[in-house]
Design a protein around this motif. Structure first.
Motif, PDB file in Angstrom:
ATOM      1  N   LEU A 153       0.838  -1.202   0.000  1.00 49.24           N
ATOM      2  CA  LEU A 153       0.000   0.000   0.000  1.00 49.24           C
ATOM      3  C   LEU A 153       0.869   1.246   0.000  1.00 49.24           C
ATOM      4  N   ASP A 154       0.667   2.110  -0.963  1.00 54.20           N
ATOM      5  CA  ASP A 154       1.309   3.434  -0.933  1.00 54.20           C
ATOM      6  C   ASP A 154       0.256   4.417  -0.424  1.00 54.20           C
ATOM      7  N   PHE A 155       0.540   4.917   0.822  1.00 52.42           N
ATOM      8  CA  PHE A 155      -0.435   5.766   1.504  1.00 52.42           C
ATOM      9  C   PHE A 155      -0.368   7.203   0.992  1.00 52.42           C
ATOM     10  N   PHE A 156      -1.334   7.967   1.401  1.00 50.23           N
ATOM     11  CA  PHE A 156      -1.337   9.438   1.329  1.00 50.23           C
ATOM     12  C   PHE A 156      -0.352   9.914   2.403  1.00 50.23           C
ATOM     13  N   PRO A 157      -0.026  11.195   2.486  1.00 48.47           N
ATOM     14  CA  PRO A 157       0.993  11.664   3.441  1.00 48.47           C
ATOM     15  C   PRO A 157       0.671  11.407   4.912  1.00 48.47           C
ATOM     16  N   ALA A 158       1.728  11.047   5.626  1.00 47.61           N
ATOM     17  CA  ALA A 158       1.651  10.894   7.087  1.00 47.61           C
ATOM     18  C   ALA A 158       2.600  11.929   7.704  1.00 47.61           C
TER      19      ALA A 158
ATOM     20  N   SER B 141       5.970  -5.050   6.272  1.00 46.50           N
ATOM     21  CA  SER B 141       7.191  -4.297   5.992  1.00 46.50           C
ATOM     22  C   SER B 141       6.779  -2.851   5.761  1.00 46.50           C
ATOM     23  N   ALA B 142       7.665  -1.938   6.105  1.00 44.49           N
ATOM     24  CA  ALA B 142       7.328  -0.511   6.072  1.00 44.49           C
ATOM     25  C   ALA B 142       8.523   0.270   5.554  1.00 44.49           C
ATOM     26  N   SER B 143       8.245   1.305   4.785  1.00 43.98           N
ATOM     27  CA  SER B 143       9.347   2.159   4.307  1.00 43.98           C
ATOM     28  C   SER B 143       8.804   3.538   3.957  1.00 43.98           C
ATOM     29  N   VAL B 144       9.741   4.488   3.833  1.00 48.35           N
ATOM     30  CA  VAL B 144       9.389   5.859   3.449  1.00 48.35           C
ATOM     31  C   VAL B 144       9.693   6.016   1.956  1.00 48.35           C
ATOM     32  N   LEU B 145       8.661   6.269   1.178  1.00 50.47           N
ATOM     33  CA  LEU B 145       8.854   6.400  -0.283  1.00 50.47           C
ATOM     34  C   LEU B 145       9.441   7.752  -0.640  1.00 50.47           C
ATOM     35  N   GLY B 146       9.050   8.762   0.088  1.00 51.40           N
ATOM     36  CA  GLY B 146       9.490  10.115  -0.242  1.00 51.40           C
ATOM     37  C   GLY B 146       8.957  11.097   0.789  1.00 51.40           C
ATOM     38  N   THR B 147       9.211  12.373   0.567  1.00 50.43           N
ATOM     39  CA  THR B 147       8.736  13.392   1.503  1.00 50.43           C
ATOM     40  C   THR B 147       7.850  14.393   0.768  1.00 50.43           C
ATOM     41  N   THR B 148       7.018  15.067   1.523  1.00 50.26           N
ATOM     42  CA  THR B 148       6.123  16.074   0.975  1.00 50.26           C
ATOM     43  C   THR B 148       5.747  16.998   2.126  1.00 50.26           C
ATOM     44  N   THR B 149       4.708  17.789   1.929  1.00 49.48           N
ATOM     45  CA  THR B 149       4.205  18.610   3.036  1.00 49.48           C
ATOM     46  C   THR B 149       2.687  18.457   3.088  1.00 49.48           C
ATOM     47  N   VAL B 150       2.130  18.638   4.274  1.00 44.02           N
ATOM     48  CA  VAL B 150       0.676  18.696   4.447  1.00 44.02           C
ATOM     49  C   VAL B 150       0.401  20.045   5.113  1.00 44.02           C
ATOM     50  N   GLY B 151      -0.184  20.958   4.374  1.00 39.80           N
ATOM     51  CA  GLY B 151      -0.228  22.339   4.873  1.00 39.80           C
ATOM     52  C   GLY B 151       1.223  22.790   5.010  1.00 39.80           C
ATOM     53  N   SER B 152       1.594  23.259   6.189  1.00 42.35           N
ATOM     54  CA  SER B 152       2.997  23.677   6.367  1.00 42.35           C
ATOM     55  C   SER B 152       3.813  22.584   7.059  1.00 42.35           C
ATOM     56  N   ARG B 153       3.186  21.438   7.290  1.00 44.68           N
ATOM     57  CA  ARG B 153       3.878  20.369   8.030  1.00 44.68           C
ATOM     58  C   ARG B 153       4.704  19.484   7.106  1.00 44.68           C
TER      59      ARG B 153
END
Ligand SMILES: O=C(O)[C@H]1NCC[C@@H]1O
Length: 348
Positions: A141-146, A288-300
């Motif tokens: 599963l590729d989630f929406f931002p956390a 299994s878990a991993s970080v695909l990439g980075t982004t922002t949610v609002g200013s977070r």
């Protein structure tokens, strides 16, 4: 048989956590988006009561309502209905839903990999199912931002003292206490203790730590607590125990909780993009878990989490109610449903 309501439910579990899928008997739910449909179900709770309360259900499971997608790019929508209410998202349940969609033929299966886009109230989830001989062997599963909302903040818990906790959003908001600070290790032998301790800590967190999703104002409360344990950081092996209302331990390593934990680890420099982690549950099942990439949610600052695990179908059933059945919407009793929820026993 003269039932006045009939639904078809497929029994499935992901790494031990039951995520039944309601595939028939509910045409649709009012709302233009899956978030609005979730909110409708939260205000009109009869369907969840009918399928989750006794005698048709139990406290230790989720029933996922399968719906047509609202988002044009999605294949299907799902809404998790759990013992305490209807929630926005669930990782183990997304694995169950994907497996049921493909193994029952509701969506065509391609081998070796089938892509499915799920529409959830928390956002789109891109699923990739590894398929062989008609079976879904693993769902990624590729989630929406956390994102992390509070890092290393003090939490005053009566009878325990001051804890240092993190709070993060992984599809729902989690408070994440560390078992090292509490003097125990996660395991089946302390399941009941974790339930009572978890309820105390979550209640304190709900009172002391404010949360508010920068883009979805409806997400403004800490819904679950997940104990975190460092099994072997050098081997990237970690253990999680999500405590679910009305008082039980998630049997899976918890997808939304693992996403929240990954966001905290990344914020603290403990998780790099592409690094693979093994998240274990209280019954030693694994995601299994991993970080695909980075982004922002609002200013977070936020991460794009990837979770994977296995799910199995174990039953098909129909649930219904005879007009003379006194428990048309079921009942709950504090012996197994705890004291957090209001108990409705018709006629009492
Ligand atoms: O994996 C998850 O995200 C789910 N498991 C039970 C609690 C959450 O809904």
């Amino acid at each position: 048989m003269r039932w006045n309501k009939t639904v078809t439910v497929i029994g499935a579990h992901a790494e031990g956590e039951v995520g039944r899928v309601l595939t028939g008997g509910v045409l649709n739910v009012p709302g233009n988006t899956t978030l609005e449909k979730m909110q409708y179900l939260q205000s009109n709770d009869e369907l969840r009561q009918f399928v989750n309360r006794e005698p048709r259900g139990c406290a230790q499971m989720t029933t996922n309502l399968l719906l047509p997608a609202s988002a044009p790019e999605a294949d299907a929508a799902f809404i998790p209905m759990q013992a305490d209410g209807t929630h926005a998202m669930s990782g183990s349940n997304a694995m169950c839903v994907t497996t049921v969609l493909l193994e029952t033929g509701m969506l065509p299966m391609q081998e070796p990999v089938t892509s499915v886009v799920l529409d959830s109230a928390a956002g789109l989830v891109k699923a990739k199912a590894q398929c062989k001989d008609g079976r879904v062997e693993r769902v990624t599963l590729d989630f929406f931002p956390a994102f992390a909302e509070h890092l290393d903040v003090p939490l005053e818990v009566e009878g325990i003292g001051t804890l240092t906790v993190d709070v993060a959003f992984g599809g729902v908001y989690y408070v994440l206490p560390r078992v090292q600070e509490l003097g125990f290790r996660i395991g089946p032998d302390v399941a009941q203790d974790m339930v009572s301790l978890g309820a105390q800590i979550k209640s304190a967190a709900q009172q002391q730590l404010a949360v508010r999703h920068p883009e979805v104002s409806a997400f403004d409360s800490i819904e679950f607590l997940m104990f975190t344990d460092d099994v072997d950081p050098k081997q990237s092996i970690f253990r999680n125990a999500t405590i679910m209302p009305p008082g039980r331990v998630d049997r899976s390593p918890c997808g939304t909780g693992s996403a929240a934990r990954l966001a905290v680890m990344h914020a603290k420099g403990q998780a790099q993009i592409g690094q693979e982690f093994e998240m274990r549950s209280t019954i030693n099942s694994k995601f299994s878990a991993s970080v695909l990439g980075t982004t922002t949610v609002g200013s977070r600052p936020a991460i794009l989490p990837r979770l994977s695990g296995r799910a199995w179908i174990y039953a098909t059933m129909q649930l219904g109610a005879d007009p003379s059945d006194p428990f048309q919407l079921g009942y709950t009793l504090a012996d197994t449903w705890g004291t957090e929820i209001e108990h409705i026993i018709p006629g009492c």
